[in-house]
Design an enzyme around this catalytic site. Sequence first.
Site, PDB file in Angstrom:
ATOM      1  N   LYS A 145       0.806  -1.257  -0.054  1.00  0.00           N
ATOM      2  CA  LYS A 145       0.109   0.075  -0.138  1.00  0.00           C
ATOM      3  C   LYS A 145       0.759   1.184  -0.044  1.00  0.00           C
ATOM      4  O   LYS A 145       1.217   2.319   0.702  1.00  0.00           O
ATOM      5  CB  LYS A 145      -1.235   0.151   1.048  1.00  0.00           C
ATOM      6  CG  LYS A 145      -1.799   0.991   1.454  1.00  0.00           C
ATOM      7  CD  LYS A 145      -1.956   2.337   0.611  1.00  0.00           C
ATOM      8  CE  LYS A 145      -1.712   2.809   2.387  1.00  0.00           C
ATOM      9  NZ  LYS A 145      -2.067   4.636   1.795  1.00  0.00           N
ATOM     10  N   GLY A 160       6.501   5.829   8.257  1.00  0.00           N
ATOM     11  CA  GLY A 160       5.615   6.376   8.148  1.00  0.00           C
ATOM     12  C   GLY A 160       5.655   6.999   9.164  1.00  0.00           C
ATOM     13  O   GLY A 160       6.650   7.691  10.347  1.00  0.00           O
ATOM     14  N   THR A 220       5.109   8.630  13.298  1.00  0.00           N
ATOM     15  CA  THR A 220       5.241   7.825  14.510  1.00  0.00           C
ATOM     16  C   THR A 220       3.513   7.553  15.200  1.00  0.00           C
ATOM     17  O   THR A 220       3.415   6.353  15.782  1.00  0.00           O
ATOM     18  CB  THR A 220       5.578   8.704  15.977  1.00  0.00           C
ATOM     19  OG1 THR A 220       6.859   8.943  15.335  1.00  0.00           O
ATOM     20  CG2 THR A 220       5.331   8.040  16.954  1.00  0.00           C
ATOM     21  N   THR A 226       1.275   7.130  13.563  1.00  0.00           N
ATOM     22  CA  THR A 226       0.025   5.745  12.480  1.00  0.00           C
ATOM     23  C   THR A 226       1.226   5.077  13.038  1.00  0.00           C
ATOM     24  O   THR A 226       0.362   3.705  12.868  1.00  0.00           O
ATOM     25  CB  THR A 226       0.269   6.310  10.833  1.00  0.00           C
ATOM     26  OG1 THR A 226      -0.387   7.774  10.982  1.00  0.00           O
ATOM     27  CG2 THR A 226      -0.159   5.130  10.038  1.00  0.00           C
ATOM     28  N   GLU A 271       9.219   1.901  11.714  1.00  0.00           N
ATOM     29  CA  GLU A 271      10.528   3.094  10.945  1.00  0.00           C
ATOM     30  C   GLU A 271       9.753   4.142  11.072  1.00  0.00           C
ATOM     31  O   GLU A 271       8.491   4.794   9.915  1.00  0.00           O
ATOM     32  CB  GLU A 271      10.537   2.654   9.475  1.00  0.00           C
ATOM     33  CG  GLU A 271      12.149   3.017   9.485  1.00  0.00           C
ATOM     34  CD  GLU A 271      12.731   5.070   8.616  1.00  0.00           C
ATOM     35  OE1 GLU A 271      12.266   6.077   9.061  1.00  0.00           O
ATOM     36  OE2 GLU A 271      12.809   4.604   8.082  1.00  0.00           O
ATOM     37  N   CYS A 300      13.528  11.327   6.563  1.00  0.00           N
ATOM     38  CA  CYS A 300      13.512  10.238   8.096  1.00  0.00           C
ATOM     39  C   CYS A 300      15.282  10.658   8.429  1.00  0.00           C
ATOM     40  O   CYS A 300      14.875  10.764   9.873  1.00  0.00           O
ATOM     41  CB  CYS A 300      12.820   9.701   7.993  1.00  0.00           C
ATOM     42  SG  CYS A 300      13.737   7.876   7.495  1.00  0.00           S
ATOM     43  N   GLU A 311       8.686  16.455  15.681  1.00  0.00           N
ATOM     44  CA  GLU A 311       9.223  16.326  14.113  1.00  0.00           C
ATOM     45  C   GLU A 311       9.062  18.028  12.926  1.00  0.00           C
ATOM     46  O   GLU A 311       7.354  17.400  12.764  1.00  0.00           O
ATOM     47  CB  GLU A 311       9.042  15.529  13.432  1.00  0.00           C
ATOM     48  CG  GLU A 311       9.273  14.792  11.743  1.00  0.00           C
ATOM     49  CD  GLU A 311       9.017  13.431  11.738  1.00  0.00           C
ATOM     50  OE1 GLU A 311       9.870  12.366  11.194  1.00  0.00           O
ATOM     51  OE2 GLU A 311       8.404  12.978  11.981  1.00  0.00           O
TER      52      GLU A 311
END
Length: 490
Positions: free
Chosen positions: A179, A232, A234, A236, A254, A288, A390
Amino acid sequence: MTFRESLPLLANFIDGEFSAPASGRYIDNFSPATGLVYAQIPNSDASDVDAAVEAAKRAFPAWRALSPLARAEMLHTIADKLEARTEEFARAESIDQGKTLRLARDIEIPRAVKNFRFFADFISGREASRPIATDIAMNEVVHSPLGVAALISPWNLPLYLLTWKIAPAIAFGNTVVCKPSELTPMTAFMLGEVLTASGLPPGVCNIVHGLGSKAGEALVTHPDVKLVSFTGGTKTGKHIAELCARDLKRASLELGGKNPGIIFADADLGECIPTTLRSSFQNQGEICLCNSRLYVEDSLFPEFVERFSAVARRAKPGDPLSDNSFLGPLVSREHREKVMGYLEIARAEGATFHLGGGIPELPEPFSGGYFLEPTILSNVAADSRVQMEEIFGPVVTITPFHGEDEALHPANSTEFGLPARTRTQDEARAARVARAIDSATVWVNTWMLRDLNAPFGGMKKSGWGREGAEWSLDFYTETKNICSKPGASK
Protein backbone atom coordinates in the site's frame (compact mmCIF):
# COMPACT_ATOMS: atom_id res chain seq x y z
CA MET A 1 -15.17 15.17 -22.06
CA THR A 2 -14.80 16.84 -18.65
CA PHE A 3 -11.46 17.76 -17.08
CA ARG A 4 -11.44 14.81 -14.70
CA GLU A 5 -12.52 12.38 -17.39
CA SER A 6 -9.39 13.33 -19.34
CA LEU A 7 -6.99 12.64 -16.46
CA PRO A 8 -4.87 9.49 -16.47
CA LEU A 9 -6.36 6.80 -14.22
CA LEU A 10 -3.94 4.66 -12.27
CA ALA A 11 -4.90 1.10 -11.41
CA ASN A 12 -4.29 -1.46 -8.71
CA PHE A 13 -1.95 -4.35 -9.55
CA ILE A 14 -3.57 -7.57 -8.33
CA ASP A 15 -2.75 -11.13 -9.33
CA GLY A 16 -0.50 -9.94 -12.15
CA GLU A 17 -3.11 -7.69 -13.73
CA PHE A 18 -4.03 -4.02 -13.54
CA SER A 19 -7.55 -3.47 -12.26
CA ALA A 20 -9.88 -0.61 -11.38
CA PRO A 21 -11.03 -0.23 -7.78
CA ALA A 22 -14.10 -2.31 -6.95
CA SER A 23 -15.99 0.81 -5.89
CA GLY A 24 -15.15 2.72 -9.06
CA ARG A 25 -14.02 5.65 -6.90
CA TYR A 26 -10.79 7.61 -7.40
CA ILE A 27 -8.64 10.17 -5.57
CA ASP A 28 -7.06 13.24 -7.17
CA ASN A 29 -3.28 13.14 -7.44
CA PHE A 30 -1.60 16.56 -7.35
CA SER A 31 1.68 17.74 -8.82
CA PRO A 32 3.49 19.46 -5.93
CA ALA A 33 5.37 21.76 -8.32
CA THR A 34 2.21 23.26 -9.82
CA GLY A 35 -0.52 22.46 -7.32
CA LEU A 36 -2.62 21.03 -10.15
CA VAL A 37 -4.31 17.64 -10.40
CA TYR A 38 -2.53 15.55 -13.01
CA ALA A 39 -3.81 12.00 -12.41
CA GLN A 40 -6.28 10.00 -10.33
CA ILE A 41 -5.62 6.92 -8.24
CA PRO A 42 -7.90 4.14 -6.98
CA ASN A 43 -9.73 4.89 -3.75
CA SER A 44 -9.47 1.24 -2.79
CA ASP A 45 -11.33 -0.37 0.08
CA ALA A 46 -11.58 -3.75 1.81
CA SER A 47 -12.88 -5.42 -1.37
CA ASP A 48 -9.68 -4.59 -3.26
CA VAL A 49 -7.54 -5.60 -0.28
CA ASP A 50 -9.38 -8.92 -0.01
CA ALA A 51 -8.69 -9.65 -3.69
CA ALA A 52 -5.02 -8.75 -3.33
CA VAL A 53 -4.49 -10.81 -0.18
CA GLU A 54 -6.30 -13.78 -1.74
CA ALA A 55 -4.02 -13.55 -4.79
CA ALA A 56 -0.94 -13.41 -2.57
CA LYS A 57 -2.20 -16.33 -0.53
CA ARG A 58 -2.71 -18.44 -3.67
CA ALA A 59 0.74 -17.59 -4.98
CA PHE A 60 2.55 -18.34 -1.72
CA PRO A 61 2.99 -22.15 -1.89
CA ALA A 62 4.59 -22.17 -5.34
CA TRP A 63 6.75 -19.10 -4.66
CA ARG A 64 7.89 -20.50 -1.33
CA ALA A 65 8.81 -23.80 -3.01
CA LEU A 66 11.20 -22.13 -5.46
CA SER A 67 14.88 -22.44 -4.61
CA PRO A 68 16.63 -19.32 -3.30
CA LEU A 69 18.69 -19.26 -6.49
CA ALA A 70 15.53 -19.18 -8.63
CA ARG A 71 14.11 -16.35 -6.56
CA ALA A 72 17.45 -14.52 -6.77
CA GLU A 73 17.42 -14.81 -10.54
CA MET A 74 13.95 -13.26 -10.61
CA LEU A 75 15.07 -10.35 -8.39
CA HIS A 76 18.02 -9.68 -10.69
CA THR A 77 15.66 -9.66 -13.67
CA ILE A 78 13.43 -7.11 -11.90
CA ALA A 79 16.53 -5.01 -11.18
CA ASP A 80 17.58 -5.16 -14.83
CA LYS A 81 14.15 -4.10 -16.09
CA LEU A 82 13.93 -1.28 -13.55
CA GLU A 83 17.44 -0.04 -14.25
CA ALA A 84 16.69 0.14 -17.99
CA ARG A 85 13.91 2.63 -17.19
CA THR A 86 15.88 4.75 -14.69
CA GLU A 87 15.33 8.07 -16.47
CA GLU A 88 11.60 7.44 -16.90
CA PHE A 89 11.14 6.43 -13.26
CA ALA A 90 13.25 9.36 -12.04
CA ARG A 91 11.16 11.87 -13.96
CA ALA A 92 7.92 10.31 -12.71
CA GLU A 93 9.21 10.38 -9.12
CA SER A 94 10.20 14.03 -9.42
CA ILE A 95 6.84 15.10 -10.82
CA ASP A 96 4.89 13.03 -8.31
CA GLN A 97 6.78 13.80 -5.10
CA GLY A 98 8.49 17.13 -5.78
CA LYS A 99 12.07 15.95 -5.32
CA THR A 100 14.62 17.16 -7.84
CA LEU A 101 15.12 15.06 -10.94
CA ARG A 102 18.84 14.95 -10.16
CA LEU A 103 18.20 13.40 -6.74
CA ALA A 104 15.80 10.82 -8.13
CA ARG A 105 18.04 9.93 -11.07
CA ASP A 106 21.38 9.85 -9.26
CA ILE A 107 20.41 8.36 -5.90
CA GLU A 108 16.88 7.12 -5.36
CA ILE A 109 16.06 5.03 -8.45
CA PRO A 110 19.56 3.47 -8.43
CA ARG A 111 19.03 2.61 -4.77
CA ALA A 112 15.73 0.91 -5.65
CA VAL A 113 17.62 -1.17 -8.20
CA LYS A 114 20.28 -1.94 -5.61
CA ASN A 115 17.66 -3.16 -3.14
CA PHE A 116 16.68 -5.97 -5.50
CA ARG A 117 20.29 -6.82 -6.36
CA PHE A 118 21.43 -6.80 -2.74
CA PHE A 119 18.82 -9.26 -1.51
CA ALA A 120 19.22 -11.42 -4.62
CA ASP A 121 22.93 -11.76 -3.83
CA PHE A 122 22.20 -12.19 -0.12
CA ILE A 123 20.00 -15.25 -0.61
CA SER A 124 22.35 -16.64 -3.27
CA GLY A 125 25.26 -16.65 -0.86
CA ARG A 126 23.53 -18.20 2.15
CA GLU A 127 23.37 -21.81 3.20
CA ALA A 128 19.86 -23.24 3.54
CA SER A 129 20.42 -23.87 7.24
CA ARG A 130 22.99 -23.21 9.94
CA PRO A 131 24.27 -26.03 12.13
CA ILE A 132 25.09 -25.54 15.82
CA ALA A 133 26.88 -28.60 17.18
CA THR A 134 27.18 -29.52 20.85
CA ASP A 135 28.62 -32.54 22.64
CA ILE A 136 25.24 -34.24 22.87
CA ALA A 137 23.12 -32.90 19.99
CA MET A 138 23.04 -31.24 16.61
CA ASN A 139 20.92 -28.11 16.29
CA GLU A 140 19.91 -27.01 12.80
CA VAL A 141 18.62 -23.43 12.42
CA VAL A 142 16.30 -22.96 9.47
CA HIS A 143 14.30 -19.98 8.24
CA SER A 144 10.83 -20.29 6.71
CA PRO A 145 8.72 -17.56 5.07
CA LEU A 146 5.58 -16.60 6.97
CA GLY A 147 3.12 -16.06 4.12
CA VAL A 148 1.43 -12.81 3.09
CA ALA A 149 3.26 -9.64 4.15
CA ALA A 150 1.66 -6.19 4.24
CA LEU A 151 4.08 -3.49 3.11
CA ILE A 152 3.07 0.14 3.72
CA SER A 153 5.47 2.76 2.38
CA PRO A 154 5.69 6.56 2.81
CA TRP A 155 5.56 9.48 0.41
CA ASN A 156 9.02 10.96 0.88
CA LEU A 157 11.15 8.24 -0.80
CA PRO A 158 8.42 6.38 -2.65
CA LEU A 159 10.19 3.74 -4.76
CA TYR A 160 13.37 3.66 -2.66
CA LEU A 161 11.52 2.57 0.48
CA LEU A 162 8.86 0.46 -1.23
CA THR A 163 11.54 -1.71 -2.83
CA TRP A 164 13.44 -1.83 0.48
CA LYS A 165 10.43 -3.81 1.71
CA ILE A 166 9.47 -5.78 -1.41
CA ALA A 167 12.96 -7.10 -2.17
CA PRO A 168 13.66 -8.92 1.12
CA ALA A 169 10.05 -10.02 1.60
CA ILE A 170 9.88 -11.89 -1.69
CA ALA A 171 13.55 -12.91 -1.63
CA PHE A 172 12.88 -14.93 1.53
CA GLY A 173 9.82 -16.60 -0.01
CA ASN A 174 6.89 -14.48 1.18
CA THR A 175 4.25 -12.95 -1.07
CA VAL A 176 3.22 -9.34 -0.55
CA VAL A 177 0.47 -6.75 -0.75
CA CYS A 178 1.82 -3.20 -0.92
CA LYS A 179 0.00 0.00 0.00
CA PRO A 180 2.04 3.00 -1.24
CA SER A 181 1.22 6.49 -0.06
CA GLU A 182 -1.77 8.03 -1.78
CA LEU A 183 0.30 11.21 -2.20
CA THR A 184 2.98 9.55 -4.34
CA PRO A 185 1.53 6.55 -6.20
CA MET A 186 3.09 6.90 -9.65
CA THR A 187 6.29 4.85 -9.46
CA ALA A 188 4.53 2.10 -7.49
CA PHE A 189 2.02 1.90 -10.34
CA MET A 190 4.87 1.78 -12.87
CA LEU A 191 6.60 -0.92 -10.84
CA GLY A 192 3.68 -3.20 -11.69
CA GLU A 193 4.69 -2.86 -15.34
CA VAL A 194 8.25 -3.85 -14.47
CA LEU A 195 7.09 -6.88 -12.48
CA THR A 196 4.96 -8.04 -15.41
CA ALA A 197 7.80 -7.57 -17.90
CA SER A 198 10.11 -9.51 -15.55
CA GLY A 199 7.83 -12.53 -15.49
CA LEU A 200 7.19 -12.44 -11.75
CA PRO A 201 4.45 -15.03 -11.09
CA PRO A 202 0.99 -13.47 -10.60
CA GLY A 203 0.11 -12.79 -7.00
CA VAL A 204 3.66 -12.69 -5.63
CA CYS A 205 3.59 -8.89 -5.47
CA ASN A 206 0.31 -6.97 -5.41
CA ILE A 207 -0.10 -3.19 -5.18
CA VAL A 208 -3.27 -1.58 -3.82
CA HIS A 209 -3.64 2.23 -3.87
CA GLY A 210 -5.79 4.29 -1.55
CA LEU A 211 -6.13 5.96 1.82
CA GLY A 212 -4.54 4.61 4.97
CA SER A 213 -7.84 4.82 6.82
CA LYS A 214 -9.52 2.50 4.29
CA ALA A 215 -7.08 0.40 2.28
CA GLY A 216 -4.28 0.55 4.85
CA GLU A 217 -6.43 -0.40 7.81
CA ALA A 218 -8.12 -3.22 5.89
CA LEU A 219 -4.71 -4.58 4.94
CA VAL A 220 -3.21 -4.46 8.44
CA THR A 221 -6.26 -6.12 10.02
CA HIS A 222 -6.75 -8.77 7.34
CA PRO A 223 -6.70 -12.20 9.03
CA ASP A 224 -4.50 -13.73 6.30
CA VAL A 225 -1.77 -11.10 6.64
CA LYS A 226 1.00 -12.53 8.79
CA LEU A 227 3.34 -9.55 9.20
CA VAL A 228 3.36 -5.81 8.61
CA SER A 229 6.23 -3.54 7.60
CA PHE A 230 5.39 0.15 7.94
CA THR A 231 7.40 3.31 7.36
CA GLY A 232 5.74 6.61 8.24
CA GLY A 233 4.71 8.88 11.08
CA THR A 234 4.87 7.93 14.73
CA LYS A 235 1.15 8.54 15.34
CA THR A 236 0.15 6.13 12.55
CA GLY A 237 2.82 3.69 13.67
CA LYS A 238 1.32 3.54 17.16
CA HIS A 239 -2.08 2.79 15.67
CA ILE A 240 -0.67 0.01 13.50
CA ALA A 241 1.14 -1.44 16.51
CA GLU A 242 -2.15 -1.57 18.40
CA LEU A 243 -3.90 -3.29 15.49
CA CYS A 244 -1.11 -5.85 15.12
CA ALA A 245 -1.08 -6.55 18.85
CA ARG A 246 -4.67 -7.79 18.72
CA ASP A 247 -3.60 -10.85 16.70
CA LEU A 248 0.07 -10.87 17.75
CA LYS A 249 1.11 -10.05 14.19
CA ARG A 250 4.76 -9.35 13.64
CA ALA A 251 5.43 -5.68 12.91
CA SER A 252 8.42 -3.61 11.84
CA LEU A 253 7.91 0.12 12.33
CA GLU A 254 10.30 2.79 11.04
CA LEU A 255 8.81 6.03 12.32
CA GLY A 256 9.56 9.70 12.86
CA GLY A 257 12.79 11.44 13.72
CA LYS A 258 14.10 14.70 15.13
CA ASN A 259 17.71 14.04 14.40
CA PRO A 260 20.61 15.85 16.07
CA GLY A 261 23.93 16.79 14.55
CA ILE A 262 26.77 17.62 16.96
CA ILE A 263 29.57 19.67 15.40
CA PHE A 264 32.75 20.30 17.38
CA ALA A 265 35.13 23.22 16.90
CA ASP A 266 37.78 21.02 15.27
CA ALA A 267 35.44 19.97 12.44
CA ASP A 268 36.76 20.40 8.92
CA LEU A 269 34.32 23.03 7.66
CA GLY A 270 35.38 22.43 4.06
CA GLU A 271 33.71 19.02 4.33
CA CYS A 272 31.22 19.81 7.06
CA ILE A 273 29.35 22.69 5.41
CA PRO A 274 28.42 20.85 2.16
CA THR A 275 27.46 17.75 4.13
CA THR A 276 25.32 19.83 6.49
CA LEU A 277 23.60 21.48 3.54
CA ARG A 278 22.55 18.03 2.30
CA SER A 279 21.69 16.66 5.72
CA SER A 280 19.49 19.67 6.43
CA PHE A 281 17.77 20.32 3.11
CA GLN A 282 18.07 17.32 0.78
CA ASN A 283 14.65 16.44 -0.62
CA GLN A 284 13.35 19.63 1.05
CA GLY A 285 14.18 18.12 4.45
CA GLU A 286 11.55 15.45 3.78
CA ILE A 287 13.83 12.58 4.73
CA CYS A 288 13.54 10.83 8.06
CA LEU A 289 17.37 10.84 8.23
CA CYS A 290 17.82 14.62 7.89
CA ASN A 291 19.46 16.51 10.76
CA SER A 292 16.92 19.14 11.76
CA ARG A 293 18.72 20.07 15.01
CA LEU A 294 22.36 21.20 14.89
CA TYR A 295 24.45 21.72 18.01
CA VAL A 296 27.66 23.64 17.28
CA GLU A 297 30.50 24.19 19.75
CA ASP A 298 30.35 27.79 20.95
CA SER A 299 33.80 28.84 19.72
CA LEU A 300 32.82 27.78 16.19
CA PHE A 301 29.19 28.92 16.32
CA PRO A 302 29.42 32.42 14.74
CA GLU A 303 31.62 31.28 11.85
CA PHE A 304 29.54 28.19 11.24
CA VAL A 305 26.24 30.08 11.12
CA GLU A 306 27.69 32.66 8.75
CA ARG A 307 29.25 30.15 6.35
CA PHE A 308 26.33 27.72 6.45
CA SER A 309 23.81 30.51 5.81
CA ALA A 310 25.87 31.82 2.90
CA VAL A 311 25.94 28.40 1.21
CA ALA A 312 22.27 27.67 1.93
CA ARG A 313 21.30 31.06 0.47
CA ARG A 314 22.44 29.75 -2.91
CA ALA A 315 20.31 26.59 -2.57
CA LYS A 316 17.39 27.88 -4.56
CA PRO A 317 13.96 26.22 -4.75
CA GLY A 318 12.47 25.91 -8.20
CA ASP A 319 11.38 23.60 -10.99
CA PRO A 320 12.36 20.13 -9.70
CA LEU A 321 13.09 18.97 -13.27
CA SER A 322 15.77 21.66 -13.66
CA ASP A 323 19.39 20.98 -12.73
CA ASN A 324 19.53 24.58 -11.42
CA SER A 325 17.15 23.80 -8.54
CA PHE A 326 18.53 22.49 -5.26
CA LEU A 327 15.09 22.17 -3.66
CA GLY A 328 11.75 21.25 -5.13
CA PRO A 329 8.33 21.82 -3.54
CA LEU A 330 7.00 20.14 -0.43
CA VAL A 331 4.77 17.17 -1.09
CA SER A 332 1.38 18.82 -0.49
CA ARG A 333 -0.34 22.05 0.41
CA GLU A 334 -1.37 20.60 3.77
CA HIS A 335 2.18 19.60 4.59
CA ARG A 336 3.52 23.06 3.72
CA GLU A 337 0.91 24.60 6.00
CA LYS A 338 2.07 22.29 8.79
CA VAL A 339 5.71 23.33 8.32
CA MET A 340 4.78 27.03 8.16
CA GLY A 341 2.86 26.57 11.40
CA TYR A 342 6.15 25.72 13.13
CA LEU A 343 7.76 28.81 11.62
CA GLU A 344 4.97 30.91 13.13
CA ILE A 345 5.72 29.33 16.51
CA ALA A 346 9.39 30.22 16.06
CA ARG A 347 8.53 33.85 15.24
CA ALA A 348 6.18 34.14 18.20
CA GLU A 349 8.88 32.78 20.52
CA GLY A 350 11.49 35.25 19.27
CA ALA A 351 13.72 32.91 17.27
CA THR A 352 16.36 34.43 15.02
CA PHE A 353 15.81 33.77 11.31
CA HIS A 354 19.20 33.70 9.59
CA LEU A 355 17.67 32.59 6.32
CA GLY A 356 14.31 31.86 4.75
CA GLY A 357 10.99 31.44 6.47
CA GLY A 358 8.80 32.38 3.55
CA ILE A 359 7.28 31.23 0.27
CA PRO A 360 9.49 32.03 -2.73
CA GLU A 361 8.09 33.93 -5.70
CA LEU A 362 8.33 31.67 -8.72
CA PRO A 363 7.09 32.10 -12.30
CA GLU A 364 4.27 30.15 -13.87
CA PRO A 365 3.51 27.27 -13.81
CA PHE A 366 5.18 27.04 -10.39
CA SER A 367 3.49 29.96 -8.63
CA GLY A 368 0.82 27.58 -7.31
CA GLY A 369 3.29 24.93 -6.19
CA TYR A 370 4.07 24.03 -2.59
CA PHE A 371 7.49 25.65 -2.36
CA LEU A 372 9.15 26.95 0.80
CA GLU A 373 12.47 28.69 1.32
CA PRO A 374 15.25 26.83 3.16
CA THR A 375 15.14 28.17 6.71
CA ILE A 376 17.89 28.44 9.34
CA LEU A 377 16.95 29.36 12.92
CA SER A 378 18.83 30.03 16.11
CA ASN A 379 17.85 31.29 19.55
CA VAL A 380 15.20 28.58 19.82
CA ALA A 381 14.36 27.40 23.35
CA ALA A 382 15.39 23.84 24.17
CA ASP A 383 11.82 22.88 25.06
CA SER A 384 10.19 24.65 22.10
CA ARG A 385 7.96 22.53 19.89
CA VAL A 386 10.24 23.64 17.06
CA GLN A 387 13.08 21.74 18.78
CA MET A 388 11.10 18.79 20.09
CA GLU A 389 8.67 17.83 17.30
CA GLU A 390 9.27 16.45 13.83
CA ILE A 391 8.78 19.24 11.25
CA PHE A 392 9.84 17.26 8.16
CA GLY A 393 10.63 20.26 5.99
CA PRO A 394 13.50 22.58 4.99
CA VAL A 395 13.92 23.94 8.53
CA VAL A 396 17.00 23.54 10.71
CA THR A 397 17.80 24.98 14.15
CA ILE A 398 21.35 25.76 15.31
CA THR A 399 22.22 25.91 19.01
CA PRO A 400 25.63 26.60 20.58
CA PHE A 401 27.06 24.32 23.28
CA HIS A 402 30.10 24.25 25.56
CA GLY A 403 31.47 20.76 26.27
CA GLU A 404 30.25 17.28 25.39
CA ASP A 405 27.68 17.02 28.16
CA GLU A 406 26.05 20.29 27.12
CA ALA A 407 25.63 18.85 23.62
CA LEU A 408 24.52 15.36 24.59
CA HIS A 409 21.75 16.37 26.96
CA PRO A 410 19.65 18.31 24.39
CA ALA A 411 20.60 15.87 21.64
CA ASN A 412 18.97 13.08 23.67
CA SER A 413 16.06 15.18 24.94
CA THR A 414 13.40 14.30 22.35
CA GLU A 415 11.20 11.20 22.15
CA PHE A 416 12.89 10.19 18.91
CA GLY A 417 16.01 8.14 18.19
CA LEU A 418 16.46 7.47 14.49
CA PRO A 419 19.87 8.71 13.19
CA ALA A 420 22.34 11.27 14.50
CA ARG A 421 25.56 12.80 13.20
CA THR A 422 28.72 14.16 14.76
CA ARG A 423 31.74 15.99 13.36
CA THR A 424 35.13 15.99 15.04
CA GLN A 425 38.70 15.05 14.20
CA ASP A 426 39.22 13.64 17.71
CA GLU A 427 38.66 9.89 17.29
CA ALA A 428 38.33 9.20 21.01
CA ARG A 429 35.71 11.92 21.39
CA ALA A 430 33.87 10.69 18.30
CA ALA A 431 33.65 7.20 19.83
CA ARG A 432 32.41 8.54 23.19
CA VAL A 433 29.78 10.77 21.65
CA ALA A 434 28.55 8.15 19.19
CA ARG A 435 27.99 5.66 22.00
CA ALA A 436 26.29 8.24 24.21
CA ILE A 437 23.75 9.46 21.66
CA ASP A 438 20.36 7.73 21.95
CA SER A 439 20.00 7.02 18.23
CA ALA A 440 19.95 3.74 16.34
CA THR A 441 22.38 5.04 13.70
CA VAL A 442 25.19 7.52 14.33
CA TRP A 443 27.24 8.87 11.45
CA VAL A 444 30.71 10.15 12.32
CA ASN A 445 32.17 12.69 9.87
CA THR A 446 29.67 11.67 7.20
CA TRP A 447 25.94 11.47 6.53
CA MET A 448 23.58 9.10 4.72
CA LEU A 449 26.31 6.53 4.14
CA ARG A 450 24.32 3.29 4.13
CA ASP A 451 25.71 -0.23 3.96
CA LEU A 452 22.76 -2.53 3.37
CA ASN A 453 24.48 -5.22 5.45
CA ALA A 454 24.11 -2.99 8.53
CA PRO A 455 20.98 -2.84 10.71
CA PHE A 456 18.59 0.06 10.24
CA GLY A 457 15.72 1.16 12.45
CA GLY A 458 14.83 3.47 15.31
CA MET A 459 15.07 3.75 19.07
CA LYS A 460 12.47 5.21 21.43
CA LYS A 461 9.43 6.46 19.46
CA SER A 462 11.29 6.21 16.17
CA GLY A 463 10.25 2.63 15.76
CA TRP A 464 10.45 -1.09 16.46
CA GLY A 465 12.85 -3.58 14.98
CA ARG A 466 15.72 -3.50 12.51
CA GLU A 467 15.97 -4.33 8.83
CA GLY A 468 18.90 -4.98 6.51
CA ALA A 469 20.67 -8.26 5.64
CA GLU A 470 20.40 -10.68 8.60
CA TRP A 471 17.94 -8.40 10.40
CA SER A 472 15.57 -8.51 7.42
CA LEU A 473 15.95 -12.28 7.34
CA ASP A 474 14.90 -12.47 10.99
CA PHE A 475 11.88 -10.23 10.39
CA TYR A 476 10.57 -11.73 7.16
CA THR A 477 10.99 -15.38 8.19
CA GLU A 478 10.17 -17.69 11.06
CA THR A 479 13.28 -19.06 12.74
CA LYS A 480 13.11 -22.73 13.66
CA ASN A 481 15.58 -24.89 15.55
CA ILE A 482 15.64 -28.62 14.78
CA CYS A 483 17.49 -30.45 17.55
CA SER A 484 18.69 -34.02 16.84
CA LYS A 485 20.50 -36.34 19.23
CA PRO A 486 23.00 -38.46 17.28
CA GLY A 487 22.83 -42.20 17.83
CA ALA A 488 19.33 -42.18 19.30
CA SER A 489 17.36 -45.37 18.70
CA LYS A 490 14.91 -45.30 15.81
